[in-house]
Write a protein that holds these residues in place. Sequence first.
Motif, mmCIF file in Angstrom:
data_model
loop_
_atom_site.group_PDB
_atom_site.id
_atom_site.type_symbol
_atom_site.label_atom_id
_atom_site.label_comp_id
_atom_site.label_asym_id
_atom_site.label_seq_id
_atom_site.Cartn_x
_atom_site.Cartn_y
_atom_site.Cartn_z
ATOM 1 N N THR A 3 0.841 -1.193 0.000
ATOM 2 C CA THR A 3 0.000 0.000 0.000
ATOM 3 C C THR A 3 0.878 1.246 0.000
ATOM 4 O O THR A 3 2.074 1.181 0.318
ATOM 5 C CB THR A 3 -0.908 0.039 1.240
ATOM 6 O OG1 THR A 3 -0.086 0.200 2.408
ATOM 7 C CG2 THR A 3 -1.752 -1.222 1.361
ATOM 8 N N ALA A 4 0.291 2.380 -0.343
ATOM 9 C CA ALA A 4 1.038 3.646 -0.342
ATOM 10 C C ALA A 4 1.624 3.938 1.045
ATOM 11 O O ALA A 4 2.806 4.283 1.139
ATOM 12 C CB ALA A 4 0.160 4.785 -0.825
ATOM 13 N N PRO A 5 0.852 3.797 2.138
ATOM 14 C CA PRO A 5 1.454 4.054 3.453
ATOM 15 C C PRO A 5 2.638 3.129 3.766
ATOM 16 O O PRO A 5 3.639 3.580 4.321
ATOM 17 C CB PRO A 5 0.294 3.832 4.422
ATOM 18 C CG PRO A 5 -0.921 4.181 3.619
ATOM 19 C CD PRO A 5 -0.605 3.653 2.236
ATOM 20 N N GLU A 6 2.568 1.861 3.364
ATOM 21 C CA GLU A 6 3.695 0.943 3.596
ATOM 22 C C GLU A 6 4.917 1.377 2.790
ATOM 23 O O GLU A 6 6.044 1.354 3.275
ATOM 24 C CB GLU A 6 3.305 -0.487 3.222
ATOM 25 C CG GLU A 6 2.338 -1.129 4.195
ATOM 26 C CD GLU A 6 1.805 -2.459 3.682
ATOM 27 O OE1 GLU A 6 1.757 -2.674 2.449
ATOM 28 O OE2 GLU A 6 1.428 -3.285 4.527
ATOM 29 N N LYS A 7 4.686 1.763 1.538
ATOM 30 C CA LYS A 7 5.765 2.241 0.666
ATOM 31 C C LYS A 7 6.382 3.514 1.248
ATOM 32 O O LYS A 7 7.602 3.689 1.264
ATOM 33 C CB LYS A 7 5.190 2.495 -0.728
ATOM 34 C CG LYS A 7 6.214 2.719 -1.798
ATOM 35 C CD LYS A 7 5.533 2.760 -3.154
ATOM 36 C CE LYS A 7 5.872 4.077 -3.798
ATOM 37 N NZ LYS A 7 5.155 4.391 -4.990
ATOM 38 N N ASN A 8 5.547 4.409 1.742
ATOM 39 C CA ASN A 8 6.024 5.675 2.296
ATOM 40 C C ASN A 8 6.829 5.470 3.581
ATOM 41 O O ASN A 8 7.859 6.127 3.773
ATOM 42 C CB ASN A 8 4.849 6.617 2.539
ATOM 43 C CG ASN A 8 4.181 7.045 1.241
ATOM 44 O OD1 ASN A 8 4.720 6.876 0.150
ATOM 45 N ND2 ASN A 8 2.980 7.580 1.355
ATOM 46 N N LYS A 79 1.053 10.981 4.123
ATOM 47 C CA LYS A 79 1.794 11.451 5.306
ATOM 48 C C LYS A 79 2.375 10.274 6.096
ATOM 49 O O LYS A 79 1.783 9.201 6.172
ATOM 50 C CB LYS A 79 0.887 12.250 6.240
ATOM 51 C CG LYS A 79 0.238 13.469 5.621
ATOM 52 C CD LYS A 79 1.114 14.664 5.693
ATOM 53 C CE LYS A 79 0.487 15.963 5.273
ATOM 54 N NZ LYS A 79 -0.708 15.976 4.513
ATOM 55 N N VAL A 80 3.541 10.511 6.701
ATOM 56 C CA VAL A 80 4.185 9.548 7.583
ATOM 57 C C VAL A 80 4.590 10.288 8.853
ATOM 58 O O VAL A 80 5.181 11.364 8.782
ATOM 59 C CB VAL A 80 5.442 8.918 6.933
ATOM 60 C CG1 VAL A 80 6.145 7.975 7.906
ATOM 61 C CG2 VAL A 80 5.082 8.182 5.651
ATOM 62 N N THR A 81 4.251 9.717 9.996
ATOM 63 C CA THR A 81 4.644 10.287 11.286
ATOM 64 C C THR A 81 5.646 9.340 11.938
ATOM 65 O O THR A 81 5.457 8.123 11.924
ATOM 66 C CB THR A 81 3.418 10.485 12.197
ATOM 67 O OG1 THR A 81 2.527 11.402 11.550
ATOM 68 C CG2 THR A 81 3.816 11.045 13.556
#
Length: 141
Positions: A3-8, A79-81
């Motif tokens: 997924t995009a969040p995993e990639k990010n 976004k990534v925190t």
Amino acid sequence: MTTAPEKNTALLRTAYRAMESGELDAAERMLTEHFIAHVPGSPAPLVGRDVWRLGAQAMKDAFPDLKIQVQDIFGVGDKVTVLLHFEGTHRGAFQQIEATGRRVGFASIEVYRIEGDKIAEEWVAPDMISLMRQISPEAGH
């Protein structure tokens, strides 16, 4: 399928590893050309990869053995925190304080915006008060 969040989040982990190992050129290539940095104390956002490079180089010069521990990381949308802990030995001047040889540790909370497969923007909140207390001349007494 990633997924995009995993990639990010994977991109951020790679960037931190590059920073930690001193591969600043590799880390810089992970930024967009018009990278935007929101840093405490700055009245306006700072723009450009060179801004990031100056800050990263200052940290590596002052703390050449800098270790970066990702304590928590999560992504939502673009976004990534990240919750981080930095450790290192004060071996070079930092913020006009000459090297003390002291081991230091401090935390940071950071939020990134990803554009495509690059880091486009950051909001960082490092615990500079804690770091400066550890390297201040008074801390050695």
